[in-house]
Design a protein around this motif. Structure first.
Motif, PDB file in Angstrom:
ATOM      1  N   ASN A   1       7.414  -8.023   2.530  1.00  0.00           N
ATOM      2  CA  ASN A   1       7.959  -6.664   2.611  1.00  0.00           C
ATOM      3  C   ASN A   1       7.299  -5.801   3.701  1.00  0.00           C
ATOM      4  O   ASN A   1       7.896  -4.848   4.175  1.00  0.00           O
ATOM      5  CB  ASN A   1       7.816  -6.009   1.227  1.00  0.00           C
TER       6      ASN A   1
ATOM      7  N   ASN B   1       5.546   6.379   9.980  1.00  0.00           N
ATOM      8  CA  ASN B   1       4.809   5.245  10.549  1.00  0.00           C
ATOM      9  C   ASN B   1       5.542   4.547  11.692  1.00  0.00           C
ATOM     10  O   ASN B   1       5.002   3.634  12.315  1.00  0.00           O
ATOM     11  CB  ASN B   1       4.527   4.208   9.444  1.00  0.00           C
TER      12      ASN B   1
ATOM     13  N   ASP C   1      -3.730  -8.155   7.758  1.00  0.00           N
ATOM     14  CA  ASP C   1      -2.901  -7.601   8.833  1.00  0.00           C
ATOM     15  C   ASP C   1      -1.900  -8.679   9.250  1.00  0.00           C
ATOM     16  O   ASP C   1      -2.303  -9.757   9.692  1.00  0.00           O
ATOM     17  CB  ASP C   1      -3.800  -7.209  10.020  1.00  0.00           C
ATOM     18  N   LEU C   2      -0.618  -8.386   9.086  1.00  0.00           N
ATOM     19  CA  LEU C   2       0.416  -9.380   9.419  1.00  0.00           C
ATOM     20  C   LEU C   2       0.410  -9.738  10.903  1.00  0.00           C
ATOM     21  O   LEU C   2       0.925 -10.781  11.288  1.00  0.00           O
ATOM     22  CB  LEU C   2       1.803  -8.855   9.030  1.00  0.00           C
TER      23      LEU C   2
ATOM     24  N   ARG D   1      -2.817  -3.541   5.123  1.00  0.00           N
ATOM     25  CA  ARG D   1      -4.106  -3.352   5.824  1.00  0.00           C
ATOM     26  C   ARG D   1      -5.005  -2.358   5.105  1.00  0.00           C
ATOM     27  O   ARG D   1      -6.222  -2.527   5.070  1.00  0.00           O
ATOM     28  CB  ARG D   1      -3.847  -2.841   7.263  1.00  0.00           C
ATOM     29  N   ASN D   2      -4.414  -1.312   4.538  1.00  0.00           N
ATOM     30  CA  ASN D   2      -5.207  -0.196   4.018  1.00  0.00           C
ATOM     31  C   ASN D   2      -5.668  -0.448   2.575  1.00  0.00           C
ATOM     32  O   ASN D   2      -4.914  -0.278   1.617  1.00  0.00           O
ATOM     33  CB  ASN D   2      -4.334   1.074   4.094  1.00  0.00           C
TER      34      ASN D   2
ATOM     35  N   SER E   1       0.823  -1.214   0.000  1.00  0.00           N
ATOM     36  CA  SER E   1       0.000   0.000   0.000  1.00  0.00           C
ATOM     37  C   SER E   1       0.856   1.263   0.000  1.00  0.00           C
ATOM     38  O   SER E   1       0.317   2.369  -0.073  1.00  0.00           O
ATOM     39  CB  SER E   1      -0.907  -0.005   1.238  1.00  0.00           C
ATOM     40  N   SER E   2       2.163   1.126   0.086  1.00  0.00           N
ATOM     41  CA  SER E   2       3.011   2.298   0.301  1.00  0.00           C
ATOM     42  C   SER E   2       4.457   1.993  -0.086  1.00  0.00           C
ATOM     43  O   SER E   2       4.818   0.825  -0.262  1.00  0.00           O
ATOM     44  CB  SER E   2       2.928   2.644   1.801  1.00  0.00           C
TER      45      SER E   2
ATOM     46  N   TYR F   1      13.373  -2.822  16.435  1.00  0.00           N
ATOM     47  CA  TYR F   1      13.354  -2.909  14.969  1.00  0.00           C
ATOM     48  C   TYR F   1      14.594  -3.659  14.476  1.00  0.00           C
ATOM     49  O   TYR F   1      14.494  -4.599  13.684  1.00  0.00           O
ATOM     50  CB  TYR F   1      13.320  -1.495  14.380  1.00  0.00           C
TER      51      TYR F   1
ATOM     52  N   ILE G   1      15.443   4.681   2.595  1.00  0.00           N
ATOM     53  CA  ILE G   1      14.688   4.812   1.346  1.00  0.00           C
ATOM     54  C   ILE G   1      13.598   5.844   1.614  1.00  0.00           C
ATOM     55  O   ILE G   1      12.945   5.818   2.681  1.00  0.00           O
ATOM     56  CB  ILE G   1      14.029   3.449   0.956  1.00  0.00           C
TER      57      ILE G   1
ATOM     58  N   ILE H   1       8.122   1.030  -0.576  1.00  0.00           N
ATOM     59  CA  ILE H   1       8.887   0.015  -1.309  1.00  0.00           C
ATOM     60  C   ILE H   1       7.946  -1.005  -1.953  1.00  0.00           C
ATOM     61  O   ILE H   1       8.128  -1.385  -3.114  1.00  0.00           O
ATOM     62  CB  ILE H   1       9.884  -0.688  -0.347  1.00  0.00           C
TER      63      ILE H   1
ATOM     64  N   THR I   1      10.495   6.801   1.913  1.00  0.00           N
ATOM     65  CA  THR I   1       9.107   6.317   1.998  1.00  0.00           C
ATOM     66  C   THR I   1       8.486   6.909   3.268  1.00  0.00           C
ATOM     67  O   THR I   1       9.085   7.759   3.926  1.00  0.00           O
ATOM     68  CB  THR I   1       9.080   4.788   2.122  1.00  0.00           C
TER      69      THR I   1
HETATM   70  N1  NAP Z   1      12.264   3.070   4.030  1.00  0.00           N
HETATM   71  C1  NAP Z   1      13.409   2.658   4.550  1.00  0.00           C
HETATM   72  O1  NAP Z   1      14.338   3.453   4.824  1.00  0.00           O
HETATM   73  C2  NAP Z   1      13.624   1.188   4.799  1.00  0.00           C
HETATM   74  C3  NAP Z   1      14.939   0.755   4.989  1.00  0.00           C
HETATM   75  C4  NAP Z   1      15.168  -0.591   5.242  1.00  0.00           C
HETATM   76  C5  NAP Z   1      14.111  -1.466   5.295  1.00  0.00           C
HETATM   77  N2  NAP Z   1      12.836  -1.028   5.099  1.00  0.00           N
HETATM   78  C6  NAP Z   1      11.760  -2.014   5.168  1.00  0.00           C
HETATM   79  O2  NAP Z   1      10.998  -1.947   3.988  1.00  0.00           O
HETATM   80  C7  NAP Z   1       9.689  -2.438   4.224  1.00  0.00           C
HETATM   81  C8  NAP Z   1       8.683  -1.477   3.617  1.00  0.00           C
HETATM   82  O3  NAP Z   1       8.775  -0.232   4.278  1.00  0.00           O
HETATM   83  P1  NAP Z   1       8.591   1.176   3.524  1.00  0.00           P
HETATM   84  O4  NAP Z   1       9.868   1.872   3.624  1.00  0.00           O
HETATM   85  O5  NAP Z   1       7.941   1.006   2.236  1.00  0.00           O
HETATM   86  O6  NAP Z   1       7.626   1.911   4.590  1.00  0.00           O
HETATM   87  P2  NAP Z   1       6.082   2.352   4.493  1.00  0.00           P
HETATM   88  O7  NAP Z   1       5.924   3.312   3.388  1.00  0.00           O
HETATM   89  O8  NAP Z   1       5.718   2.753   5.870  1.00  0.00           O
HETATM   90  O9  NAP Z   1       5.347   0.994   4.095  1.00  0.00           O
HETATM   91  C9  NAP Z   1       5.168  -0.032   5.043  1.00  0.00           C
HETATM   92  C10 NAP Z   1       4.223  -1.049   4.456  1.00  0.00           C
HETATM   93  O10 NAP Z   1       4.038  -2.109   5.411  1.00  0.00           O
HETATM   94  C11 NAP Z   1       2.650  -2.294   5.601  1.00  0.00           C
HETATM   95  N3  NAP Z   1       2.329  -2.745   6.951  1.00  0.00           N
HETATM   96  C12 NAP Z   1       2.630  -2.140   8.128  1.00  0.00           C
HETATM   97  N4  NAP Z   1       2.079  -2.801   9.139  1.00  0.00           N
HETATM   98  C13 NAP Z   1       1.398  -3.850   8.612  1.00  0.00           C
HETATM   99  C14 NAP Z   1       0.596  -4.880   9.144  1.00  0.00           C
HETATM  100  N5  NAP Z   1       0.343  -4.975  10.456  1.00  0.00           N
HETATM  101  N6  NAP Z   1       0.046  -5.785   8.304  1.00  0.00           N
HETATM  102  C15 NAP Z   1       0.257  -5.693   6.965  1.00  0.00           C
HETATM  103  N7  NAP Z   1       1.001  -4.740   6.392  1.00  0.00           N
HETATM  104  C16 NAP Z   1       1.558  -3.828   7.213  1.00  0.00           C
HETATM  105  C17 NAP Z   1       2.033  -0.928   5.344  1.00  0.00           C
HETATM  106  O11 NAP Z   1       0.670  -1.063   4.950  1.00  0.00           O
HETATM  107  P3  NAP Z   1      -0.627  -0.744   5.843  1.00  0.00           P
HETATM  108  O12 NAP Z   1      -0.290   0.369   6.771  1.00  0.00           O
HETATM  109  O13 NAP Z   1      -1.658  -0.419   4.806  1.00  0.00           O
HETATM  110  O14 NAP Z   1      -0.903  -2.042   6.543  1.00  0.00           O
HETATM  111  C18 NAP Z   1       2.863  -0.452   4.170  1.00  0.00           C
HETATM  112  O15 NAP Z   1       2.345  -0.959   2.968  1.00  0.00           O
HETATM  113  C19 NAP Z   1       9.585  -2.592   5.741  1.00  0.00           C
HETATM  114  O16 NAP Z   1       9.746  -3.948   6.087  1.00  0.00           O
HETATM  115  C20 NAP Z   1      10.742  -1.780   6.268  1.00  0.00           C
HETATM  116  O17 NAP Z   1      11.213  -2.249   7.510  1.00  0.00           O
HETATM  117  C21 NAP Z   1      12.584   0.279   4.860  1.00  0.00           C
END
Ligand code: NAP
Length: 264
Positions: A89, A194, A62-63, A38-39, A15-16, A154, A187, A18, A189
């Motif tokens: 992811n 969140n 919801d994970l 979830r969204n 939904s967001s 984390y 990244i 990556i 995002t």
């Molecule tokens: N951005 C960075 O700097 C970075 C760096 C390293 C690793 N990561 C990892 O990359 C992955 C994606 O993060 P992002 O950067 O794209 O952040 P984001 O924009 O906040 O996206 C997070 C995603 O995870 C979903 N999510 C969160 N809680 C959830 C739940 N309970 N059940 C199902 N889905 C859930 C959210 O969807 P809903 O809220 O709609 O459920 C959203 O689609 C994560 O695992 C994060 O740890 C990110």
């Protein structure tokens, strides 16, 4: 896997950020997509950005609701009559000092990042084992390779993913199932908005390091490149990737650097 044309790819966290960028990139490659998070409204938005929306199915989940993941998997397997790639992811980050963070917040982060991710993988595994093929990816982080202040739970949840998926890779090698762990640096995002603070509420603000991070679209291309090569692990970032080497070869120097990092 060389080509994703007509392959079915299930992406969590679609939904967001990556996950959304991966969905768009896989759709350009002609994949059938199952998008989860979830969204639902935001999943609809992601679908609208994909190349051919007829090839995109939405499966909200919801994970943290482990008991529903079996049902969700049965549904996922029926949407395009099978599955080729599972991209684990979905996840949440953290911005809070350990001393101020109650264990309930640590558990919430582990429930989503580790247990929910592992639970979903375990539901899909028997299907991949039976058909003797499949690809599993998990989005870890550079913080899955070293610890960093205000991210104790984390970092721990991401380190734990390495233990699970490295072991799993060895277990399922003979079934022709690949396991790839992706470790991104910052990244750009919504991850920091969140992220959970010590109170368990969202931080609701973007960290400068995240704003300055790699674009998710750029990461998505490199993510898929690593999958194509069936890499065991890929580190994708800027100077943070260098820090993984510093930690490995100069652990004392790394300890001095990381304790002086400005915490945001
Ligand atoms: N951005 C960075 O700097 C970075 C760096 C390293 C690793 N990561 C990892 O990359 C992955 C994606 O993060 P992002 O950067 O794209 O952040 P984001 O924009 O906040 O996206 C997070 C995603 O995870 C979903 N999510 C969160 N809680 C959830 C739940 N309970 N059940 C199902 N889905 C859930 C959210 O969807 P809903 O809220 O709609 O459920 C959203 O689609 C994560 O695992 C994060 O740890 C990110």
């Amino acid at each position: 896997m060389n080509s994703y044309q007509n392959k079915t790819v299930w992406i969590t966290g679609a939904s967001s950020g990556i996950g959304r960028a991966l969905a768009i990139e896989f759709s350009k490659l002609g994949a059938n997509l199952i998008l989860s998070a979830r969204n639902n409204e935001k999943l609809i938005e992601t679908r609208s950005l994909c190349e051919d929306i007829k090839l995109v199915k939405l499966l909200p989940l919801d994970l943290g609701e482990f008991n529903l993941l079996k049902e969700k998997t049965i549904e996922a397997l029926s949407l395009f009559e099978g599955l080729d790639v599972l991209i684990n992811n979905g996840g949440i980050s953290q911005r809070g000092l350990a001393v101020e963070t109650p264990l309930s917040v640590d558990k919430r982060i582990f429930d989503i990042n580790y247990f929910g991710t592992v639970a979903l993988t375990k539901e899909v595994l028997p299907y991949f084992i039976k058909k003797k093929s499949g690809q599993i990816a998990v989005t870890s982080s550079v913080v899955g390779k070293f610890g960093s202040p205000v991210r104790t739970a984390y970092a721990a949840s991401k380190h734990a993913l390495h233990g699970f998926y490295d072991s799993l890779r060895a277990e399922i090698h003979d079934y022709n199932i690949g396991v790839t762990i992706i470790c991104p640096g910052p990244i750009n995002t919504s991850i920091s908005e969140n992220a959970l603070t010590a109170s368990g509420d969202k931080q609701n603000k973007k960290d400068p390091a995240i704003a300055d991070g790699i674009a998710p679209e750029v990461l998505a291309k490199k993510y898929i490149k690593a999958l194509r090569k069936n890499k065991r692990e890929a580190w994708i970032g800027k100077k943070e990737v260098f820090a993984i080497y510093v930690k490995r070869f100069f652990p004392g120097l790394f300890a001095r650097i990381i304790r002086n990092v400005k915490v945001t």
